[in-house]
Design an enzyme around this catalytic site. Structure first.
Site, PDB file in Angstrom:
ATOM      1  N   HIS A   1       0.842  -1.202   0.000  1.00 36.97           N
ATOM      2  CA  HIS A   1       0.000   0.000   0.000  1.00 36.97           C
ATOM      3  C   HIS A   1       0.885   1.263   0.000  1.00 36.97           C
ATOM      4  O   HIS A   1       0.599   2.231  -0.703  1.00 36.97           O
ATOM      5  CB  HIS A   1      -0.877   0.042   1.252  1.00 36.97           C
TER       6      HIS A   1
ATOM      7  N   GLN B   1     -18.154  -5.620  -1.414  1.00 33.50           N
ATOM      8  CA  GLN B   1     -17.275  -6.418  -2.278  1.00 33.50           C
ATOM      9  C   GLN B   1     -16.887  -7.748  -1.657  1.00 33.50           C
ATOM     10  O   GLN B   1     -16.069  -8.476  -2.203  1.00 33.50           O
ATOM     11  CB  GLN B   1     -16.046  -5.611  -2.712  1.00 33.50           C
TER      12      GLN B   1
ATOM     13  N   GLN C   1      -9.003  -6.351 -11.087  1.00 32.83           N
ATOM     14  CA  GLN C   1      -9.572  -5.113 -10.549  1.00 32.83           C
ATOM     15  C   GLN C   1      -9.085  -3.911 -11.362  1.00 32.83           C
ATOM     16  O   GLN C   1      -9.844  -2.973 -11.612  1.00 32.83           O
ATOM     17  CB  GLN C   1      -9.177  -4.968  -9.079  1.00 32.83           C
TER      18      GLN C   1
ATOM     19  N   SER D   1      -2.843  -7.894   2.924  1.00 31.99           N
ATOM     20  CA  SER D   1      -3.379  -7.780   4.289  1.00 31.99           C
ATOM     21  C   SER D   1      -3.738  -9.161   4.813  1.00 31.99           C
ATOM     22  O   SER D   1      -3.634  -9.438   6.010  1.00 31.99           O
ATOM     23  CB  SER D   1      -4.616  -6.892   4.288  1.00 31.99           C
TER      24      SER D   1
HETATM   25  P1  AMP Z   1      -6.649  -3.472  -0.565  1.00 28.84           P
HETATM   26  O1  AMP Z   1      -6.458  -2.731   0.716  1.00 28.84           O
HETATM   27  O2  AMP Z   1      -6.279  -4.912  -0.486  1.00 28.84           O
HETATM   28  O3  AMP Z   1      -7.994  -3.204  -1.193  1.00 28.84           O
HETATM   29  O4  AMP Z   1      -5.592  -2.857  -1.579  1.00 28.84           O
HETATM   30  C1  AMP Z   1      -5.547  -1.474  -1.831  1.00 28.84           C
HETATM   31  C2  AMP Z   1      -4.651  -1.234  -3.019  1.00 28.84           C
HETATM   32  O5  AMP Z   1      -3.336  -1.725  -2.739  1.00 28.84           O
HETATM   33  C3  AMP Z   1      -5.120  -1.987  -4.270  1.00 28.84           C
HETATM   34  O6  AMP Z   1      -4.950  -1.137  -5.412  1.00 28.84           O
HETATM   35  C4  AMP Z   1      -4.202  -3.177  -4.316  1.00 28.84           C
HETATM   36  O7  AMP Z   1      -4.023  -3.684  -5.618  1.00 28.84           O
HETATM   37  C5  AMP Z   1      -2.911  -2.562  -3.787  1.00 28.84           C
HETATM   38  N1  AMP Z   1      -2.020  -3.605  -3.277  1.00 28.84           N
HETATM   39  C6  AMP Z   1      -2.352  -4.652  -2.473  1.00 28.84           C
HETATM   40  N2  AMP Z   1      -1.277  -5.447  -2.268  1.00 28.84           N
HETATM   41  C7  AMP Z   1      -0.254  -4.890  -2.963  1.00 28.84           C
HETATM   42  C8  AMP Z   1       1.113  -5.246  -3.167  1.00 28.84           C
HETATM   43  N3  AMP Z   1       1.644  -6.330  -2.610  1.00 28.84           N
HETATM   44  N4  AMP Z   1       1.887  -4.443  -3.937  1.00 28.84           N
HETATM   45  C9  AMP Z   1       1.352  -3.328  -4.528  1.00 28.84           C
HETATM   46  N5  AMP Z   1       0.071  -2.944  -4.374  1.00 28.84           N
HETATM   47  C10 AMP Z   1      -0.722  -3.703  -3.607  1.00 28.84           C
END
Ligand code: AMP
Length: 278
Positions: A35, A59, A152, A185
């Protein structure tokens, strides 16, 4: 870093920053360096970075997954301080959906009939609803997403092309642990042993990539699945698709970009990862 806990507070901060170039990073919290890499990209490209933290119930197709989704707002605030984030927006469900479940229409049948969309019914429609609301509230010039959630990214692109053509999208590379495990996460729910097993996902994807283009798409998938099976890992899907259309190729075609994507269960936690083949 400022914090807005509701729409009114958000509106106050946004009117103070009307003229600036806003970068937006939507998240569901339980933040990790993946993130933060998006926040860093946003702060290098814009003047005011807004991060949202909202676990979007729409979602989650599985109520247990929603209930177990890791939450740690204090830890998230600590990580975001000095990360380049100017404003954290952490609204309630009532703030985001004051009139109940919205119904923004977006035709994503082609994108949601495969892989993540097929396995998690309604997931991407939920993503569409929340992002439409967040983009409308924040009005960013630029928005940042991770390629880890590849499908996504395509859904977001369609939403932006349809409703928010002024927003410029950025898709950032997947941040990984030293083991290769894609940061997520959900990794917080794994034991040490589980994390070791989970690192195999990336290794298997690299193995599959090493077979491209000598082997056919079908052969690569068969061999890849056999590798996962050897390791005792439960694969929900392993697919090679054309990166733009998400269609399965029968043969390799020149000038097309291909990506391999997997969803794997480890210790009952559903993990996803992907890798471009070319
Ligand atoms: P989330 O909190 O899982 O909805 O993720 C929020 C954003 O962080 C989304 O655009 C995800 O694709 C991105 N994201 C999650 N994991 C990673 C990662 N390991 N590397 C880069 N971006 C990530």
């Amino acid at each position: 870093m400022k914090i807005a806990k509701n729409i009114n507070e958000l509106a106050q901060f946004m009117t103070q920053n009307k003229e600036v170039n806003i970068g937006f990073v939507p998240t569901m919290g339980a933040l990790h360096p993946g993130h933060l890499s998006l926040v860093k990209a946003a702060s290098s490209q814009t003047d005011y970075v807004v991060v949202s933290l909202f676990v979007n119930p729409l979602q989650f197709n599985n109520p247990i997954d929603l209930e177990k989704y890791p939450r740690n707002i204090e830890g998230d605030i600590a990580l975001l301080e000095n990360s380049g984030c100017n404003l954290l927006f952490a609204p309630s469900v009532d703030d985001i959906y004051p009139q109940g479940v919205p119904n923004i229409e977006l035709d994503i049948k082609d994108l949601e009939s495969v892989m993540e969309g097929k396995m998690r019914k309604g997931h991407f429609q939920g993503v569409v609803q929340v992002l439409h609301r967040l983009f409308s509230l924040i009005n960013p010039q630029k928005a940042f997403f991770g390629l880890k959630d590849y499908q996504q990214c395509l859904v977001v692109k369609r939403l932006v092309d349809t409703y928010f053509s002024d927003i410029q999208l950025f898709f950032e590379p997947t941040m990984r642990e030293a083991s290769g495990l894609a940061m997520s996460s959900r990794n917080q729910r794994l034991s040490l042993e589980g994390k070791k097993e989970a690192a195999e996902i990336y290794r298997k994807l690299i193995y599959c990539r090493s077979l491209y283009p000598a082997e056919s798409p079908l052969n690569i998938i068969e061999k890849g699945k056999a590798e996962f099976k050897k390791q005792g890992l439960e694969v929900e899907y392993l697919e090679i698709v054309e990166a733009e259309t998400l269609r399965n190729p029968i043969i390799w075609e020149k000038n097309k970009k291909y990506i391999i994507l997997a969803a794997v269960y480890i210790e009952s936690v559903r993990l996803i990862d992907n890798l471009f083949l070319n």
